[in-house]
Design an enzyme around this catalytic site. Structure first.
Site, PDB file in Angstrom:
ATOM      1  N   ARG A  83      19.753  -5.034   1.461  1.00  0.00           N
ATOM      2  CA  ARG A  83      20.010  -5.730   0.193  1.00  0.00           C
ATOM      3  C   ARG A  83      20.741  -4.835  -0.810  1.00  0.00           C
ATOM      4  NH1 ARG A  83      15.148  -7.433   1.997  1.00  0.00           N
ATOM      5  NH2 ARG A  83      14.112  -5.792   0.838  1.00  0.00           N
ATOM      6  N   GLU A 107       3.690   3.973   5.623  1.00  0.00           N
ATOM      7  CA  GLU A 107       2.231   3.827   5.627  1.00  0.00           C
ATOM      8  C   GLU A 107       1.688   4.016   7.052  1.00  0.00           C
ATOM      9  OE1 GLU A 107       1.193   0.168   3.828  1.00  0.00           O
ATOM     10  OE2 GLU A 107      -0.955   0.552   3.950  1.00  0.00           O
TER      11      GLU A 107
HETATM   12  P1  AMP Z   1       9.686   1.607  -0.637  1.00  0.00           P
HETATM   13  O1  AMP Z   1       8.232   1.326  -0.442  1.00  0.00           O
HETATM   14  O2  AMP Z   1      10.019   1.870  -2.085  1.00  0.00           O
HETATM   15  O3  AMP Z   1      10.187   2.670   0.274  1.00  0.00           O
HETATM   16  O4  AMP Z   1      10.429   0.247  -0.261  1.00  0.00           O
HETATM   17  C1  AMP Z   1      11.178   0.159   0.903  1.00  0.00           C
HETATM   18  C2  AMP Z   1      12.141  -0.996   0.895  1.00  0.00           C
HETATM   19  O5  AMP Z   1      11.388  -2.174   1.138  1.00  0.00           O
HETATM   20  C3  AMP Z   1      12.914  -1.177  -0.376  1.00  0.00           C
HETATM   21  O6  AMP Z   1      14.274  -0.972  -0.077  1.00  0.00           O
HETATM   22  C4  AMP Z   1      12.691  -2.604  -0.778  1.00  0.00           C
HETATM   23  O7  AMP Z   1      13.895  -3.331  -0.662  1.00  0.00           O
HETATM   24  C5  AMP Z   1      11.705  -3.164   0.211  1.00  0.00           C
HETATM   25  N1  AMP Z   1      10.446  -3.598  -0.398  1.00  0.00           N
HETATM   26  C6  AMP Z   1       9.283  -2.919  -0.449  1.00  0.00           C
HETATM   27  N2  AMP Z   1       8.324  -3.637  -1.036  1.00  0.00           N
HETATM   28  C7  AMP Z   1       8.906  -4.796  -1.404  1.00  0.00           C
HETATM   29  C8  AMP Z   1       8.433  -5.977  -2.065  1.00  0.00           C
HETATM   30  N3  AMP Z   1       7.161  -6.111  -2.496  1.00  0.00           N
HETATM   31  N4  AMP Z   1       9.308  -6.973  -2.267  1.00  0.00           N
HETATM   32  C9  AMP Z   1      10.600  -6.865  -1.842  1.00  0.00           C
HETATM   33  N5  AMP Z   1      11.080  -5.812  -1.200  1.00  0.00           N
HETATM   34  C10 AMP Z   1      10.255  -4.770  -0.985  1.00  0.00           C
END
Ligand code: AMP
Length: 192
Positions: A79, A116
């Site tokens: 995205r 995780e």
């Molecule tokens: P992160 O946990 O910050 O490493 O998130 C990893 C990727 O997952 C990011 O690029 C977000 O686009 C996606 N992502 C994580 N959590 C969400 C959520 N609750 N809603 C939408 N996208 C998410």
């Protein structure tokens, strides 16, 4: 019908109701238990499909960076690519894609990081940047921050570039992802 349904939404609605940030926030759709139980997924597709709103979001980012001499917008798969390409076009900058392993055709640098459960990796082309280039890294959502921290490491460990800012459409404040980014300049348009 509330804005969350995101079915009938037009430029007219946001011009008459509240600020643009509130409107952007209201069109983000919560999808519970996706991609797995317990996660509330922030779905940006209703915002992307509204031509006026998507344009407005990009215009806000353009206004933020147009005087900052940005050479490159770095988008994180997948995205992040949508925002990176539109913003790069608006600024007259280039796009660099940070991708999942095995997707980029030329020689790559790779960064592996913990999730995780288990681990994941991201890659960038070895000739992605020239020394001294000024970059913005962009993604849709900052959740735990693991992906962005890995992206920053990938870029900073392999290239001499100047990270002007990290830009997000959405920051999930309750997950404290910002802490993983060591005080790096970070701009989020919308907070939940
Ligand atoms: P992160 O946990 O910050 O490493 O998130 C990893 C990727 O997952 C990011 O690029 C977000 O686009 C996606 N992502 C994580 N959590 C969400 C959520 N609750 N809603 C939408 N996208 C998410």
């Amino acid at each position: 019908m509330g804005l969350k349904e995101g079915k009938i939404f037009s430029r007219l609605v946001y011009l008459t109701k509240g600020t643009i940030m509130e409107t952007l926030k209201s069109i983000i759709r919560d999808v519970p238990d996706f991609p797995k139980k317990g996660i509330i997924f922030k779905d940006i597709t209703p915002m992307l499909s509204d031509p006026g709103l998507f344009q407005k979001a990009i215009d806000i980012l353009k206004g933020r960076y147009e005087d900052k001499k940005i050479d490159r917008i770095v988008g994180i798969e997948a995205r992040g690519f949508v925002f990176a390409s539109a913003l790069a076009y608006a600024l007259g900058a280039g796009v660099t894609m940070v991708r999942k392993p095995g997707k980029l055709p030329y020689k790559t640098h790779r960064k592996t990081y913990s999730l995780e459960y288990g681990e994941d990796s991201i890659e960038v082309h070895q000739d992605a940047f020239e020394n001294g280039q000024r970059i913005v890294i962009i993604d849709d959502v900052l959740a735990t921050g693991g992906t962005l921290a890995a992206c920053v490491d990938l870029v900073q460990n392999n290239f001499q570039v100047e990270l002007v800012e990290i830009a997000l459409l959405i920051e999930l404040d309750f997950l404290n992802g910002r802490q993983k980014l060591d005080g790096l300049p970070l701009y989020s348009m919308i907070h939940f």
